[in-house]
Design a protein around this motif. Sequence first.
Motif, mmCIF file in Angstrom:
data_model
loop_
_atom_site.group_PDB
_atom_site.id
_atom_site.type_symbol
_atom_site.label_atom_id
_atom_site.label_comp_id
_atom_site.label_asym_id
_atom_site.label_seq_id
_atom_site.Cartn_x
_atom_site.Cartn_y
_atom_site.Cartn_z
ATOM 1 N N MET A 1 0.700 -1.297 0.031
ATOM 2 C CA MET A 1 -0.045 0.043 0.094
ATOM 3 C C MET A 1 0.913 1.156 0.015
ATOM 4 S SD MET A 1 -3.209 0.284 0.541
ATOM 5 C CE MET A 1 -4.317 -0.226 -0.449
ATOM 6 N N ASN A 2 2.001 1.299 -0.215
ATOM 7 C CA ASN A 2 2.743 2.536 -0.209
ATOM 8 C C ASN A 2 3.226 2.825 -1.624
ATOM 9 O OD1 ASN A 2 3.276 2.325 2.282
ATOM 10 N ND2 ASN A 2 5.133 1.060 2.440
ATOM 11 N N GLY A 3 2.176 2.460 -2.566
ATOM 12 C CA GLY A 3 2.305 2.870 -3.837
ATOM 13 C C GLY A 3 1.946 4.484 -4.149
ATOM 14 N N VAL A 4 1.437 4.638 -5.270
ATOM 15 C CA VAL A 4 1.257 5.833 -5.892
ATOM 16 C C VAL A 4 -0.246 6.436 -5.247
ATOM 17 C CG1 VAL A 4 0.564 7.326 -7.993
ATOM 18 C CG2 VAL A 4 2.470 5.833 -8.004
ATOM 19 N N LEU A 5 -1.084 5.536 -4.940
ATOM 20 C CA LEU A 5 -2.321 5.883 -4.582
ATOM 21 C C LEU A 5 -2.568 5.746 -2.828
ATOM 22 C CD1 LEU A 5 -4.409 4.154 -7.079
ATOM 23 C CD2 LEU A 5 -3.827 6.344 -7.192
ATOM 24 N N ALA A 6 -1.428 5.684 -2.386
ATOM 25 C CA ALA A 6 -1.581 5.421 -0.532
ATOM 26 C C ALA A 6 -1.990 6.735 -0.229
ATOM 27 C CB ALA A 6 -0.062 5.056 -0.002
ATOM 28 N N GLY A 7 -2.092 8.063 -0.997
ATOM 29 C CA GLY A 7 -2.257 9.461 -0.204
ATOM 30 C C GLY A 7 -3.695 9.672 -0.583
ATOM 31 N N ASP A 8 -4.453 8.719 -1.403
ATOM 32 C CA ASP A 8 -5.942 9.015 -1.683
ATOM 33 C C ASP A 8 -6.979 8.443 -0.529
ATOM 34 O OD1 ASP A 8 -5.181 10.411 -3.686
ATOM 35 O OD2 ASP A 8 -5.396 8.781 -5.345
ATOM 36 N N ARG A 9 -6.505 8.039 0.555
ATOM 37 C CA ARG A 9 -7.283 7.345 1.266
ATOM 38 C C ARG A 9 -8.164 8.376 2.038
ATOM 39 N NH1 ARG A 9 -4.778 2.915 5.060
ATOM 40 N NH2 ARG A 9 -6.156 1.408 4.111
ATOM 41 N N GLY A 10 -9.437 8.040 1.812
ATOM 42 C CA GLY A 10 -10.505 8.975 2.477
ATOM 43 C C GLY A 10 -10.952 9.971 1.542
ATOM 44 N N GLY A 11 -10.673 10.085 0.299
ATOM 45 C CA GLY A 11 -11.081 11.061 -0.702
ATOM 46 C C GLY A 11 -12.267 10.711 -1.195
ATOM 47 N N VAL A 12 -12.990 9.656 -1.150
ATOM 48 C CA VAL A 12 -14.358 9.426 -1.673
ATOM 49 C C VAL A 12 -15.204 9.943 -0.346
ATOM 50 C CG1 VAL A 12 -15.948 7.631 -2.161
ATOM 51 C CG2 VAL A 12 -13.730 7.635 -3.052
ATOM 52 N N THR A 13 -14.729 9.675 0.795
ATOM 53 C CA THR A 13 -15.743 10.232 1.862
ATOM 54 C C THR A 13 -15.834 11.873 1.959
ATOM 55 O OG1 THR A 13 -14.871 8.228 3.159
ATOM 56 C CG2 THR A 13 -15.877 10.078 4.419
ATOM 57 N N VAL A 14 -14.619 12.310 1.629
ATOM 58 C CA VAL A 14 -14.807 13.657 1.714
ATOM 59 C C VAL A 14 -16.009 14.208 0.375
ATOM 60 C CG1 VAL A 14 -13.398 15.990 1.143
ATOM 61 C CG2 VAL A 14 -12.672 14.304 2.810
ATOM 62 N N GLU A 15 -15.539 13.563 -0.676
ATOM 63 C CA GLU A 15 -16.335 14.056 -1.820
ATOM 64 C C GLU A 15 -17.851 13.757 -1.693
ATOM 65 O OE1 GLU A 15 -14.367 11.819 -4.930
ATOM 66 O OE2 GLU A 15 -12.689 13.109 -4.939
ATOM 67 N N ALA A 16 -18.038 12.633 -0.760
ATOM 68 C CA ALA A 16 -19.489 12.241 -0.576
ATOM 69 C C ALA A 16 -20.016 13.349 0.102
ATOM 70 C CB ALA A 16 -19.523 11.042 -0.096
ATOM 71 N N ALA A 17 -19.299 13.718 1.409
ATOM 72 C CA ALA A 17 -19.764 14.646 2.254
ATOM 73 C C ALA A 17 -20.075 16.093 1.685
ATOM 74 C CB ALA A 17 -18.738 14.719 3.247
ATOM 75 N N VAL A 18 -19.295 16.494 0.776
ATOM 76 C CA VAL A 18 -19.583 17.765 0.050
ATOM 77 C C VAL A 18 -20.656 17.669 -0.673
ATOM 78 C CG1 VAL A 18 -18.463 19.133 -1.725
ATOM 79 C CG2 VAL A 18 -16.919 18.506 -0.041
ATOM 80 N N ALA A 19 -20.740 16.528 -1.534
ATOM 81 C CA ALA A 19 -21.814 16.451 -2.256
ATOM 82 C C ALA A 19 -23.330 16.378 -1.547
ATOM 83 C CB ALA A 19 -21.834 15.203 -3.144
ATOM 84 N N VAL A 20 -23.264 15.672 -0.420
ATOM 85 C CA VAL A 20 -24.452 15.583 0.647
ATOM 86 C C VAL A 20 -24.881 17.135 1.125
ATOM 87 C CG1 VAL A 20 -25.433 14.859 2.753
ATOM 88 C CG2 VAL A 20 -24.213 13.269 0.931
ATOM 89 N N CYS A 21 -23.673 17.841 1.316
ATOM 90 C CA CYS A 21 -23.925 19.200 1.889
ATOM 91 C C CYS A 21 -24.567 19.995 0.591
ATOM 92 C CB CYS A 21 -22.678 19.971 2.429
ATOM 93 S SG CYS A 21 -22.147 19.308 3.719
ATOM 94 N N GLY A 22 -24.150 19.905 -0.591
ATOM 95 C CA GLY A 22 -24.574 20.500 -1.661
ATOM 96 C C GLY A 22 -25.970 20.136 -1.875
ATOM 97 N N LEU A 23 -26.369 18.896 -1.963
ATOM 98 C CA LEU A 23 -27.742 18.684 -2.011
ATOM 99 C C LEU A 23 -28.647 18.907 -0.857
ATOM 100 C CD1 LEU A 23 -29.618 16.643 -3.753
ATOM 101 C CD2 LEU A 23 -29.146 14.818 -1.945
ATOM 102 N N VAL A 24 -28.388 19.058 0.286
ATOM 103 C CA VAL A 24 -29.138 19.658 1.430
ATOM 104 C C VAL A 24 -29.333 20.885 1.152
ATOM 105 C CG1 VAL A 24 -29.196 20.136 3.761
ATOM 106 C CG2 VAL A 24 -28.387 17.768 3.075
#
Length: 113
Positions: A1-24
């Motif tokens: 897991m020390n590859g190129v994508l290791a720093g993207d952990r939790g990115g989907v959660t943040v994007e989902a939270a922003v989308a839900v706030c926008g929807l609300v």
Amino acid sequence: MNGVLAGDRGGVTVEAAVAVCGLVFVLALGLAAVMAVVGQVQCTDAAREAARLVARGDDSRAERVVGEIGPRGARWVIRREGDTAWVEVTITRLGVELGARAYAVLEPGVADG
């Protein structure tokens, strides 16, 4: 897991939270718009009915009708000018002034007396 994508952990959660706030936000804005339209229609109905009653000479009933048909907390003004009368019903919702004005020609017996 020390590859190129290791720093993207939790990115989907943040994007989902922003989308839900926008929807609300969009849903709240839509609800406020619907409530404004309902308030405007209530003001229009109350003003129209009260003007009709004032034209017949029934001012006390007109005030009661505005209290019943108009939106809660509405303010109204009933005025006669010559052989015409007008009723204006207003209310403030979310900092926006809503209102309606209705005119009516007084009935002959009412206009004379």
